[in-house]
Design an enzyme around this catalytic site. Structure first.
Site, mmCIF file in Angstrom:
data_model
loop_
_atom_site.group_PDB
_atom_site.id
_atom_site.type_symbol
_atom_site.label_atom_id
_atom_site.label_comp_id
_atom_site.label_asym_id
_atom_site.label_seq_id
_atom_site.Cartn_x
_atom_site.Cartn_y
_atom_site.Cartn_z
ATOM 1 N N SER A 34 -5.491 -10.298 -23.372
ATOM 2 C CA SER A 34 -6.065 -11.368 -23.597
ATOM 3 C C SER A 34 -6.294 -11.125 -24.348
ATOM 4 O O SER A 34 -6.566 -10.817 -25.343
ATOM 5 C CB SER A 34 -6.897 -11.021 -21.827
ATOM 6 O OG SER A 34 -8.105 -11.910 -22.037
ATOM 7 N N TYR A 82 -14.923 -5.824 -19.088
ATOM 8 C CA TYR A 82 -13.065 -6.505 -18.977
ATOM 9 C C TYR A 82 -12.918 -6.820 -20.443
ATOM 10 O O TYR A 82 -11.540 -6.220 -19.985
ATOM 11 C CB TYR A 82 -13.062 -7.937 -18.687
ATOM 12 C CG TYR A 82 -11.900 -8.683 -18.494
ATOM 13 C CD1 TYR A 82 -10.939 -8.523 -17.560
ATOM 14 C CD2 TYR A 82 -11.817 -10.019 -19.489
ATOM 15 C CE1 TYR A 82 -9.716 -9.218 -17.239
ATOM 16 C CE2 TYR A 82 -10.418 -10.769 -19.298
ATOM 17 C CZ TYR A 82 -9.574 -9.975 -18.716
ATOM 18 O OH TYR A 82 -8.321 -10.790 -18.002
ATOM 19 N N ALA A 103 -12.497 -5.351 -22.953
ATOM 20 C CA ALA A 103 -12.889 -4.120 -23.300
ATOM 21 C C ALA A 103 -11.854 -2.712 -22.580
ATOM 22 O O ALA A 103 -10.567 -2.114 -23.064
ATOM 23 C CB ALA A 103 -13.795 -2.149 -22.485
#
Ligand SMILES: NC(=O)c1ccc[n+]([C@@H]2O[C@H](COP(=O)([O-])OP(=O)(O)OC[C@H]3O[C@@H](n4cnc5c(N)ncnc54)[C@H](O)[C@@H]3O)[C@@H](O)[C@H]2O)c1
Length: 242
Positions: A134, A147, A149
């Protein structure tokens, strides 16, 4: 002209909806035989797309499904690790159960899929793995500390796996999408009344991503056209900035 993924045997996780469903459709159109995996029951009217229902955190179910494909087809050419979950929370509100669940699904299950499928790919001296990371792991994003991480772990894993698996002819890359308009998008942004126009104003190309944008990048990385590309993180984010 031969299609990009002609007769390649491809596994795609999280393929019942959103980005994964579009990757399955794109791959089938590009000539692949697709095993579309999800924990949700779903159907496909495309004869090249075979649904497989299991949870990627269930190691025994994952092994049974991968062996089923390997026995039926004699090989696995491509694995797309797309299944993922997100809980957006500001630091003070982060809940351990949600963080553990994100790490189990977004990181540990992906690691174990790579472990299992790379062994099967090695029997045929090659393959291509595409992980979905992402943009938030690259640029950072408030409310996505936990998230991001998990997606940062995906980027690190991709680079190390690429180096380790190269001698077996297996390429490993990741696609890092920006904000993509899917069912989940509607839930996360529209329901929260978040100012999406502000987010779009930070995207140089001036629009949100589409599942098709992500699927096109995955198809290229999975194909032999990308045969000299491994360990790469391909941003598909319209040139976004923080
Ligand atoms: N939509 C975005 O803006 C965006 C941006 C960057 C990255 N991503 C990443 O792209 C991927 C797909 O996102 P999406 O927006 O299409 O999500 P989505 O929630 O619409 O779809 C995810 C799919 O994965 C499946 N899934 C979840 N956990 C699973 C499990 N344990 N076992 C099997 N299947 C499971 C779900 O059932 C669902 O069908 C995710 O990894 C996500 O983190 C999405």
């Amino acid at each position: 002209m031969e299609r990009l993924l002609e007769n390649k045997i491809c596994i795609i996780t999280g393929a019942a909806q959103g980005i994964g469903r579009e990757i399955a459709r794109r791959f089938a159109e590009d000539g692949a035989i697709v095993y579309a995996c999800d924990r949700q029951e779903f159907t496909s009217h495309n004869e090249r797309i075979h649904p497989l229902v299991f949870d990627i955190t269930d190691a025994a179910a994952v092994k049974a499904a991968m062996m089923q494909v390997f026995k039926a087809e004699g090989r696995i050419d491509v694995l797309v690790n797309n299944a993922g979950v997100v809980f957006n929370r500001k630091i003070g509100m982060i809940l351990r159960e949600e963080t553990e669940l994100m790490f189990r699904i977004n990181v540990i299950a992906v690691l174990e899929l790579i472990q299992l499928v790379s062994r099967l790919m090695a029997r045929n001296r090659g393959g291509s793995i595409v992980n979905i990371a992402s943009v938030t792991a690259v640029l950072g994003s408030p409310g996505q500390v936990a998230y991001s991480a998990t997606k940062g772990a995906i980027i690190a894993m991709t680079k190390s796996a690429a180096k380790e698996l190269a001698p077996q002819g297996i390429r490993v890359n990741a696609v890092a999408p920006g904000i993509v308009k899917t069912e989940r998008f509607a839930e996360l942004y529209e329901a929260n009344g978040e100012k999406i126009d502000e987010r779009i104003s930070r995207i140089a190309l001036g629009r949100l991503g589409t599942p098709e944008d992500i699927a096109n990048a995955c198809s290229f990385l999975a194909s032999n056209r990308a045969s000299y590309i491994s360990g790469h993180i391909l941003g598909v984010d319209g040139c976004a900035s923080i």
